[in-house]
Design an enzyme around this catalytic site. Structure first.
Site, PDB file in Angstrom:
ATOM      1  N   GLU A  37      -5.131  -3.824 -12.012  1.00 23.63           N
ATOM      2  CA  GLU A  37      -4.053  -2.881 -12.254  1.00 23.63           C
ATOM      3  C   GLU A  37      -4.532  -1.442 -12.194  1.00 23.63           C
ATOM      4  OE1 GLU A  37      -0.897  -3.321 -12.268  1.00 23.63           O
ATOM      5  OE2 GLU A  37      -1.063  -5.501 -12.120  1.00 23.63           O
ATOM      6  N   HIS A  69      -3.208  -2.724  -5.067  1.00 26.78           N
ATOM      7  CA  HIS A  69      -3.756  -4.066  -5.278  1.00 26.78           C
ATOM      8  C   HIS A  69      -4.440  -4.573  -4.011  1.00 26.78           C
ATOM      9  CE1 HIS A  69      -2.374  -4.978  -9.289  1.00 26.78           C
ATOM     10  NE2 HIS A  69      -1.105  -4.733  -9.001  1.00 26.78           N
ATOM     11  N   HIS A  92       2.125   1.024  -5.041  1.00 27.99           N
ATOM     12  CA  HIS A  92       1.500   0.248  -6.124  1.00 27.99           C
ATOM     13  C   HIS A  92       0.861  -1.029  -5.576  1.00 27.99           C
ATOM     14  CE1 HIS A  92       1.331  -1.368 -10.353  1.00 27.99           C
ATOM     15  NE2 HIS A  92       1.410  -2.515  -9.704  1.00 27.99           N
ATOM     16  N   GLU A  93       1.627  -1.795  -4.804  1.00 28.47           N
ATOM     17  CA  GLU A  93       1.088  -3.056  -4.281  1.00 28.47           C
ATOM     18  C   GLU A  93       0.009  -2.808  -3.237  1.00 28.47           C
ATOM     19  OE1 GLU A  93       1.692  -5.615  -5.893  1.00 28.47           O
ATOM     20  OE2 GLU A  93       3.424  -4.877  -7.019  1.00 28.47           O
TER      21      GLU A  93
END
Length: 493
Positions: A288, A262, A258-259
């Protein structure tokens, strides 16, 4: 007059440098700063906020904006002026002393939240949360006294997407997801193929190997741990954090991916546009979409688990008998009794977002007192997910976000909806993207995202960017279709 745009750009770059300096101090506070450092750090961040606000709202900035708007500008230059004008006009209405006070209080609130969570004591967090609300409402009223403060707050991070549009999408998601979740609850469950205890040092080594598989740029990034995973940085320095639980191997993998999503956004921004809106991400919702894209549309696919499972087994021989199919199904288990948002599955996650958005909307409007938040939280968890937290640490204290602002949780769901829309477009435009994942060849997917999202920075407004990338306005249709097809197949519905 001829040099007005160039002079404005120089001023913008200086302001951005100050903001990014604050970002590094924030990262350090979450990751490396000793526990006793908060008093000085609060003053440092407050001072930087004050200087940044002073530079942004100075008469000279307004004069340069006025002059630049009189010039003949290219489309990119006009976008830069548009973004700076909006930021200037909003900031100009807020007193500098309020900005510094708010920054100082936010920094102090970080420590109060961590201590309250560690001690399972929401009452210890109540005073500073109440003070933060007062300051944020005051700020919103300075910006636009005739509008709902919550809507003004929402525009801080999502300036070009109407809150009404987001709430309509939420209604569509509730209508589509609640019966799907209920149908899954009534079906045969999926066993956890990764049940057991997993050394956290080995989990960190696995996370680093997963980042290597995804081709994370270690020359411009790093991996650390923090109480709440996040990404911080620029196209030159995009740092990510994750966290480890010895009983939850997949949680660390999904948080790290997930990160990473980003970070790919930050690293995909134009190097030559650093310091200007053209070198900055469009909005929280778009940001997001990138993290949810990599976490779900890549990291929860069967192809990804066929690719990564041998690496998992290298670190944890106790799962040597797990098959790719079992790993894939475990990564996509729907568990409505899960209390923690960041560990939630792909469907019930949005119930976590909706309950937070409803609670903070009532809190900001004054219809919910700060002391009533834990009970309201638990009631909504029961209503939407059929489970009640035993502690506030597992309930209303689990997220750090209220120390940084309100009206931002919606962007997680906006991101998921947009991610599904982007994936549908990629399936139309790239030759066999699932095959690329299976081969570990992520570059074509990253290139598409960079070409259609990252490289534009803030050139387009949010709705314009979505239309440029997908040919349509933001819609929940693709996410709902994707959810029905994927989970219908997994659960045999």
């Amino acid at each position: 007059m001829a040099d007005a745009y160039d002079d404005l750009l120089d001023r913008c770059k200086r302001i951005t440098a100050l903001q990014d300096g604050s970002g590094v101090l924030y990262w350090d506070q979450q990751v490396m700063m000793p526990e006793g450092g908060t008093p000085a750090r609060s003053e440092q961040l407050s001072a930087l906020s004050g200087v940044t606000h002073e530079q942004l709202t100075a008469d000279e900035t307004g004069d340069l904006l006025d002059a630049a708007e009189e010039q003949e500008l290219s489309d990119e230059q006009a976008a830069v002026v548009r973004e700076l004008r909006r930021e200037y006009d909003r900031a100009r209405k807020v007193p500098e002393e309020l900005v510094e006070k708010h920054s100082r209080l936010q920094s102090e609130a970080q420590d109060d939240w961590r201590e309250a969570k560690a001690n399972d004591d929401f009452s210890a967090f109540e005073p500073i949360l109440s003070d933060l609300l007062d300051l944020r409402v005051e700020k919103a009223q300075h910006i636009d006294p005739d509008r709902d403060p919550y809507e003004v707050m929402f525009e801080d991070r999502e300036p070009y997407l109407e809150l009404d549009t987001v709430e309509r999408i939420f209604d569509e998601l509730k209508e589509g997801l609640v019966p799907l979740i209920e149908e899954i609850q009534n079906s045969e469950g999926i066993p956890d193929a990764f049940e057991g205890t997993f050394d956290t040092d080995a989990q960190e080594a696995l996370s680093r190997d997963v980042l290597d598989l995804l081709d994370y740029d270690w020359d411009r990034g790093r991996l650390d741990t923090s109480a709440h995973p996040f990404m911080s940085g620029t196209q030159f320095d995009a740092r990510i954090t994750t966290r480890f639980d010895e009983t939850d191997l997949l949680g660390a993998v999904s948080s790290t991916v997930h990160e990473f999503g980003h970070a790919t956004y930050a690293l995909g921004l134009r190097d030559d546009a650093y310091g200007t809106p053209l070198g900055q991400s469009r909005s929280s919702g778009v940001h997001e979409s990138q993290s949810r894209f990599w976490e779900n549309h890549v990291g929860r696919t069967k192809e990804f688990w066929e690719l990564v499972l041998p690496t998992v087994k290298d670190h944890f021989p106790q799962v040597s008998d797990v098959t790719p199919e079992e790993a894939y199904r475990t990564a996509n288990r729907i568990e409505s009794d899960n209390l923690i948002r960041t560990e939630a599955d792909e469907l019930t996650y949005h119930m976590h977002i909706i309950l937070r958005s409803e609670i903070e909307r009532e809190f900001v409007s004054g219809d919910l007192a700060v002391s009533e938040i834990p009970a309201a939280w638990n009631d909504k968890m029961d209503e939407y997910l059929g489970v009640r937290p035993d502690t506030d640490s597992e309930g209303c204290l689990q997220d750090i976000h209220w120390t940084g602002g309100f009206a931002s949780f919606q962007n997680y769901t906006v991101g998921s909806v947009l991610a599904a829309q982007l994936w549908a477009t990629i399936e139309d435009e790239l030759d066999d993207p699932r095959g690329l994942i299976a081969e570990g060849d992520f570059q074509p997917i990253r290139d598409w995202l960079t070409e259609n999202i990252h490289q534009h920075g803030c050139r387009y407004t949010t709705d314009e960017l979505i239309r440029e990338a997908t040919g349509e306005d933001l819609t929940a249709e693709y996410f709902l279709d994707y959810a029905d097809e994927k989970f219908g197949d997994i659960y045999g519905l």
